[in-house]
Design an enzyme around this catalytic site. Structure first.
Site, PDB file in Angstrom:
ATOM      1  CG  ASP A   1     -13.666 -28.771 109.407  1.00 29.76           C
ATOM      2  OD1 ASP A   1     -13.914 -29.189 110.491  1.00 29.76           O
ATOM      3  OD2 ASP A   1     -13.996 -29.358 108.384  1.00 29.76           O
TER       4      ASP A   1
ATOM      5  CB  THR B   1      -6.769 -40.365 115.665  1.00 28.23           C
ATOM      6  OG1 THR B   1      -8.074 -40.220 116.804  1.00 28.23           O
ATOM      7  CG2 THR B   1      -5.976 -39.212 115.782  1.00 28.23           C
TER       8      THR B   1
ATOM      9  CB  VAL C   1     -17.124 -33.748 126.216  1.00 27.80           C
ATOM     10  CG1 VAL C   1     -16.384 -32.394 126.893  1.00 27.80           C
ATOM     11  CG2 VAL C   1     -16.757 -34.018 124.849  1.00 27.80           C
TER      12      VAL C   1
ATOM     13  CE  LYS D   1     -10.496 -39.692 124.487  1.00 26.69           C
ATOM     14  NZ  LYS D   1     -12.011 -39.625 125.068  1.00 26.69           N
TER      15      LYS D   1
ATOM     16  CG  ASN E   1     -12.984 -43.643 125.925  1.00 33.29           C
ATOM     17  OD1 ASN E   1     -13.692 -43.557 126.717  1.00 33.29           O
ATOM     18  ND2 ASN E   1     -12.683 -43.226 124.594  1.00 33.29           N
TER      19      ASN E   1
ATOM     20  NE  ARG F   1     -19.055 -45.478 129.382  1.00 37.32           N
ATOM     21  CZ  ARG F   1     -20.186 -45.803 130.335  1.00 37.32           C
ATOM     22  NH1 ARG F   1     -19.791 -46.444 131.620  1.00 37.32           N
ATOM     23  NH2 ARG F   1     -21.243 -45.765 130.060  1.00 37.32           N
TER      24      ARG F   1
ATOM     25  CG  HIS G   1     -20.577 -57.163 146.681  1.00 36.23           C
ATOM     26  ND1 HIS G   1     -19.870 -55.960 146.883  1.00 36.23           N
ATOM     27  CD2 HIS G   1     -20.570 -58.558 147.506  1.00 36.23           C
ATOM     28  CE1 HIS G   1     -18.806 -56.463 148.220  1.00 36.23           C
ATOM     29  NE2 HIS G   1     -18.932 -57.749 148.290  1.00 36.23           N
TER      30      HIS G   1
ATOM     31  CB  CYS H   1     -15.309 -42.941 121.815  1.00 38.58           C
ATOM     32  SG  CYS H   1     -15.893 -41.139 121.356  1.00 38.58           S
TER      33      CYS H   1
HETATM   34  N1  SAJ Z   1     -22.753 -49.682 126.917  1.00 36.66           N
HETATM   35  C1  SAJ Z   1     -23.237 -50.281 126.905  1.00 36.66           C
HETATM   36  N2  SAJ Z   1     -23.402 -50.799 128.460  1.00 36.66           N
HETATM   37  C2  SAJ Z   1     -23.387 -49.861 129.749  1.00 36.66           C
HETATM   38  C3  SAJ Z   1     -22.560 -48.587 128.805  1.00 36.66           C
HETATM   39  C4  SAJ Z   1     -22.975 -48.340 127.120  1.00 36.66           C
HETATM   40  O1  SAJ Z   1     -23.318 -51.327 126.158  1.00 36.66           O
HETATM   41  O2  SAJ Z   1     -23.464 -49.808 130.286  1.00 36.66           O
HETATM   42  C5  SAJ Z   1     -22.603 -48.862 125.511  1.00 36.66           C
HETATM   43  C6  SAJ Z   1     -23.484 -48.065 124.639  1.00 36.66           C
HETATM   44  O3  SAJ Z   1     -24.602 -48.648 124.316  1.00 36.66           O
HETATM   45  C7  SAJ Z   1     -22.541 -47.323 123.483  1.00 36.66           C
HETATM   46  C8  SAJ Z   1     -20.978 -48.160 123.892  1.00 36.66           C
HETATM   47  O4  SAJ Z   1     -20.737 -48.863 124.862  1.00 36.66           O
HETATM   48  O5  SAJ Z   1     -22.493 -48.476 122.105  1.00 36.66           O
HETATM   49  C9  SAJ Z   1     -20.641 -46.573 124.202  1.00 36.66           C
HETATM   50  O6  SAJ Z   1     -21.170 -45.542 124.509  1.00 36.66           O
HETATM   51  P1  SAJ Z   1     -21.129 -45.103 126.457  1.00 36.66           P
HETATM   52  O7  SAJ Z   1     -21.787 -44.099 127.004  1.00 36.66           O
HETATM   53  O8  SAJ Z   1     -20.399 -45.520 127.346  1.00 36.66           O
HETATM   54  O9  SAJ Z   1     -19.438 -43.772 125.567  1.00 36.66           O
HETATM   55  P2  SAJ Z   1     -19.230 -42.736 124.515  1.00 36.66           P
HETATM   56  O10 SAJ Z   1     -18.698 -43.548 123.397  1.00 36.66           O
HETATM   57  O11 SAJ Z   1     -20.756 -41.870 123.551  1.00 36.66           O
HETATM   58  O12 SAJ Z   1     -18.337 -41.993 125.096  1.00 36.66           O
HETATM   59  C10 SAJ Z   1     -17.639 -42.494 125.364  1.00 36.66           C
HETATM   60  C11 SAJ Z   1     -17.229 -42.035 126.666  1.00 36.66           C
HETATM   61  N3  SAJ Z   1     -15.918 -42.379 128.276  1.00 36.66           N
HETATM   62  C12 SAJ Z   1     -15.964 -42.722 129.272  1.00 36.66           C
HETATM   63  O13 SAJ Z   1     -17.461 -42.349 129.499  1.00 36.66           O
HETATM   64  C13 SAJ Z   1     -15.379 -43.703 129.683  1.00 36.66           C
HETATM   65  C14 SAJ Z   1     -16.725 -40.587 127.087  1.00 36.66           C
HETATM   66  O14 SAJ Z   1     -16.400 -39.712 128.546  1.00 36.66           O
HETATM   67  C15 SAJ Z   1     -15.435 -39.766 126.191  1.00 36.66           C
HETATM   68  O15 SAJ Z   1     -15.546 -37.827 126.231  1.00 36.66           O
HETATM   69  C16 SAJ Z   1     -15.956 -40.490 124.560  1.00 36.66           C
HETATM   70  O16 SAJ Z   1     -15.897 -42.187 124.748  1.00 36.66           O
HETATM   71  C17 SAJ Z   1     -14.724 -40.279 123.495  1.00 36.66           C
HETATM   72  O17 SAJ Z   1     -14.781 -39.388 123.233  1.00 36.66           O
HETATM   73  O18 SAJ Z   1     -13.798 -40.664 124.059  1.00 36.66           O
END
Ligand code: SAJ
Length: 404
Positions: A34, A86, A154, A205, A209, A212, A243, A259
């Site tokens: 680091d 990044t 993760v 990757k 994201n 989601r 449903h 992320c």
């Molecule tokens: N959120 C909502 N509604 C939901 C779910 C989440 O508003 O139903 C919001 C959360 O409050 C937050 C944001 O989305 O503000 C992100 O939270 P998260 O729990 O969905 O995800 P992260 O950012 O903690 O982690 C994500 C994960 N990616 C996915 O689920 C596809 C994780 O697996 C990845 O490793 C991580 O990003 C990353 O490092 O990219």
């Protein structure tokens, strides 16, 4: 017999440090690199600079056994992992300068037979670009290195478990590189290791994201529609999800973290014409935080009109999601700042997961809940879910604490 014995993990943050500690636990000699001397010193004392369940003990164990050492510069190893941030630049263009810098630092140590793997979330083509960079600096190594991309997936808060048990997509710049990278991850990953090429792994990757983000944007858009239509969005989603083929996520105060609120821009930036709904999803999720701030201000003005005095306002939660202490890219923090900048009220800021904050003076959960006239739930922390709904207060539940 596996020929991979030493690994140089470049970047000791939220992913690099747990990965290094787990690799050390599985019999590899690990050199963690680091650029921050404070991080290096902390780790070499067996301590850690981030919060992650179970990580402290694992790092301490590796350091004490001598199989995990932190350093400021890379050294000779069989495997080089690049696990640096990044971020994006002001115009939402990905910034891969940390990946480049970490690669440049490792290049002098590379030798024939070595494996170089990028884990950092990266725009499509980054692994090929880094391969070009390596061979430009060290042409004699052409066709002797294994170069691959393998994204981390993760979830913060559950990193040590998911690092071992999640499946991984592994893509080399050629078949031999893919197989060599798989050989490395087999040393500590129990999830399935899926073979692909570097570009697909990079896009995989970003796709996870972005997908989601898109699904959350749908929920957030519904919440704004339902507010206007006077429908309880939480009940609506609960019912729609009955449903068998519908699974809507939960609306909130916006999307935060480093992320999901960032990675979709990596697609939009490189493919702006093609990635229309991915870009709009980002806009919808950003707009949701702005909308929450505006709704809060309107509630404050209405209260003042009705009661003849300014309300005391409790802003509940600053973290980017429930039950964590991470405020990076947090919509809750954005909303708090926006409302506090434009209104001269008495604000009580609550964030049970941190002790103090350099900008916000924090108030205890119960004290704020009792004293405030308007309660604004920005994050659904578990502490908030134990509170009982108070009919005599104005409650703005953007996070679905009561789902009322
Ligand atoms: N959120 C909502 N509604 C939901 C779910 C989440 O508003 O139903 C919001 C959360 O409050 C937050 C944001 O989305 O503000 C992100 O939270 P998260 O729990 O969905 O995800 P992260 O950012 O903690 O982690 C994500 C994960 N990616 C996915 O689920 C596809 C994780 O697996 C990845 O490793 C991580 O990003 C990353 O490092 O990219």
């Amino acid at each position: 017999m596996n020929s991979l014995k030493t690994v140089c993990v470049n970047g000791l943050g939220y992913i690099g440090l747990p990965t290094a500690a787990i690799a050390a636990q599985h019999g590899l000699q690990v050199y963690g690199v680091d650029v921050n001397p404070l991080v290096v010193d902390t780790i070499n004392k067996g301590e850690i600079h981030i919060i992650e369940q179970g990580l402290q003990a694992l790092v301490k164990d590796g350091v004490e056994k001598g199989c995990f050492k932190a350093r400021l510069t890379p050294t000779l190893a069989d495997v080089y992992l690049i696990v640096v941030p990044t971020p994006f630049k002001g115009n939402h263009e990905p910034d891969i300068s940390f990946v480049e810098a970490a690669t440049l630092a490792a290049i002098p140590f590379l030798k024939a037979g070595d494996t170089y793997i990028i884990e950092s979330t990266s725009p499509v083509g980054t692994t090929e670009r880094m391969a070009e960079l390596i061979f430009r600096e060290r042409p004699e190594l052409q066709n002797t290195l294994y170069i691959a991309y393998c994204p981390e997936r993760v979830l913060p808060g559950n990193v040590l478990h998911e690092l071992v048990y999640n499946d991984r997509a592994i893509g080399g710049i050629d078949e031999a590189s893919t197989l060599k990278a798989i050989e490395f991850y087999q040393l500590f990953v129990k999830g399935e290791l899926h073979k692909t090429n570097a570009r697909t792994a990079e896009m995989c990757k970003l796709t996870e994201n972005a997908s989601r983000d898109l699904q959350i944007a749908f929920a957030n858009e519904l919440s704004i529609i339902c507010d206007k239509a006077e429908i309880n969005v939480w009940e609506l989603i609960h019912l729609a999800n009955k449903h068998p083929r519908v699974n809507i996520l939960q609306p909130g105060a916006g999307v935060g973290g480093h992320c999901i609120a960032v990675d979709p821009y990596f697609i939009v930036s490189d493919y702006p014409r093609e990635s229309r709904i991915i870009g709009v999803a980002r806009e919808v999720n950003n707009y949701k935080a702005f909308w929450c701030a505006e709704r809060t201000k309107t509630a404050m003005h209405d209260f003042e009109l009705n009661h003849g005095h300014k309300p005391t306002v409790a802003l509940m939660g600053l973290a980017f999601k429930p039950d964590i202490d991470d405020l990076r890219e947090s919509p809750a923090k954005y909303i708090a700042q926006k409302v506090m900048q434009s209104e001269q009220n008495n604000f009580l800021i609550v964030e049970p997961n941190i002790k103090q904050h350099s900008i916000f003076k924090l108030t205890d959960t119960l004290e704020a809940y009792e004293k405030a006239d308007i309660i604004v739930f920005l994050v659904a922390h578990k502490e908030f879910k134990t509170l009982s709904y108070l009919e005599d207060k104005v409650i703005l539940d953007f996070a679905g604490v009561f789902k009322k």
